[in-house]
Design an enzyme around this catalytic site. Structure first.
Site, PDB file in Angstrom:
ATOM      1  N   LYS A  20      49.285  31.241  33.246  1.00 47.47           N
ATOM      2  CA  LYS A  20      49.728  29.913  33.690  1.00 47.47           C
ATOM      3  C   LYS A  20      48.601  28.906  33.537  1.00 47.47           C
ATOM      4  O   LYS A  20      47.414  29.261  33.548  1.00 47.47           O
ATOM      5  CB  LYS A  20      50.219  29.928  35.153  1.00 47.47           C
ATOM      6  CG  LYS A  20      49.133  30.182  36.219  1.00 47.47           C
ATOM      7  CD  LYS A  20      48.442  28.927  36.732  1.00 47.47           C
ATOM      8  CE  LYS A  20      47.321  29.231  37.716  1.00 47.47           C
ATOM      9  NZ  LYS A  20      46.106  28.495  37.504  1.00 47.47           N
ATOM     10  N   GLY A  38      45.344  35.380  35.411  1.00 47.54           N
ATOM     11  CA  GLY A  38      45.556  36.683  34.764  1.00 47.54           C
ATOM     12  C   GLY A  38      45.756  37.811  35.771  1.00 47.54           C
ATOM     13  O   GLY A  38      46.669  38.628  35.618  1.00 47.54           O
ATOM     14  N   ASP A  92      49.428  32.504  43.587  1.00 49.24           N
ATOM     15  CA  ASP A  92      50.046  32.202  42.285  1.00 49.24           C
ATOM     16  C   ASP A  92      51.100  33.230  41.876  1.00 49.24           C
ATOM     17  O   ASP A  92      51.771  33.048  40.856  1.00 49.24           O
ATOM     18  CB  ASP A  92      48.991  32.245  41.163  1.00 49.24           C
ATOM     19  CG  ASP A  92      47.962  31.144  41.280  1.00 49.24           C
ATOM     20  OD1 ASP A  92      48.244  30.124  41.931  1.00 49.24           O
ATOM     21  OD2 ASP A  92      46.863  31.314  40.710  1.00 49.24           O
TER      22      ASP A  92
END
Ligand code: C5P
Length: 310
Positions: free
Chosen positions: A25, A117, A152
């Protein structure tokens, strides 16, 4: 972001290997508010999933094990602190399954890069183990478990473009009508720690430049890269530049190379540049590579779906 039937069909435990692909992202908009009593900062962010992927393969096993190859191999711990292992254990505990699986991670998303990641791998582990064990969780159930693991991670289960609030874990999709945006990433030699960047943000009293994301949301609807370029904003950029002043040179190099805009991705140190189209992205990437100012240059398209079984 396209509607996805995968989460709506009935589940059975899988016997063969389950392969799950998960994107990285970037944040098109990141407004950092005050720090809260729990130590997290209140955020308003626009997440955007891009086509740079990690992959997890889950196989049946008698214990829980993790192996890996690619970015970060030899550096990342593969034991109980790894978010992949933690994700599998939390899903097993929540659903009453034995936490048994052989997990293999193929990593292309650089670590500690501001590309989420590690969070992506946790999202992939949830989706892979859900399928392997046939737990039958809904996407909302998985997102709720994801939120307990990291800010996230719910977004990486969802993918696409989404508004994130709270500490980032409350996500609502933003429909962008299937338009593809073209990005160039400049990956730094060495990663940055997210908590250190937030701490630096507090210490240097960084100004918030990113107001409400209304202009950005309107730009996404207009589908004009020049308009979007003017709306990209990241409050953590000043803190990342404070820790890594050389990133200013990378941002300047991207703009010199013809990018429409450049900004630090999330907590950095990856710098991300907006291009007009695929051809322009390839030109900007080639020019950045020629300047030799970072470890690697990648192009990627967004938005793409979140963690999905292949
Ligand atoms: O939620 P996650 O584990 O990804 O967060 C990593 C660290 O980043 C937190 O421990 C915190 O220091 C910082 N953070 C924050 N505010 C947020 C998200 C993360 O301060 N909204």
């Amino acid at each position: 972001f396209s509607e996805d039937e995968e989460f709506d069909r009935p589940r059975l435990a899988a016997h063969g290997p389950v392969r799950v692909r998960v994107p990285a992202k970037i944040n098109l908009h990141l407004h950092v508010g005050p720090s809260r009593p729990d130590g997290f900062h209140e955020l308003t962010t626009v997440y955007h999933a891009i086509g740079l992927y990690d992959e997890i393969t889950a196989r049946r096993g008698d214990t829980l094990t993790l192996t890996m190859e690619g970015e970060g191999a030899g550096e990342l711990s593969l034991d109980e602190d790894n978010l992949v292992i933690r994700a599998a254990r939390v899903l097993a505990a929540e659903t009453g399954h034995e936490p048994h699986a052989r997990l293999h991670l193929k990593k292309q998303i650089p670590i500690a890069a501001g590309l989420a990641g590690g969070s992506a791998d946790a999202a992939a582990a949830l989706v892979a183990c859900d399928q392997l064990w046939g737990t039958g969780m809904s996407r909302d159930d998985l997102a709720a478990i994801a939120a307990t693991l990291g800010s996230d991670i719910p977004f990486l289960v969802l993918g696409g473009t989404a508004l994130g609030t709270g500490r980032g874990e409350l996500v609502s999709p933003i429909l962008t009508g299937g338009h593809a945006w073209h990005w160039v990433l400049a990956v730094a030699e060495e990663g940055l720690s997210t908590p250190t960047v937030y701490k630096t943000f507090d210490e240097i009293g960084a100004q918030t430049n990113a107001g409400p994301p209304d202009g950005l949301l309107a730009a996404l609807r207009q589908r004009d890269p020049e308009v979007l370029a003017a709306e990209l904003a990241n409050d953590l950029q000043a803190a990342a530049l404070h820790l890594r002043p050389e990133l200013q040179g990378v941002l300047d190099a991207g703009l010199d190379a013809g990018a429409l805009a450049g900004l630090v991705s999330g907590s950095g140190p990856t710098c991300v540049f907006l291009a007009e189209d695929a051809r322009h992205a390839a030109l900007v990437a080639a020019e950045l590579e020629a300047r030799d100012c970072c470890r690697a240059v990648r192009t990627a398209v967004g938005p793409v779906p979140g963690a999905r079984v292949l």
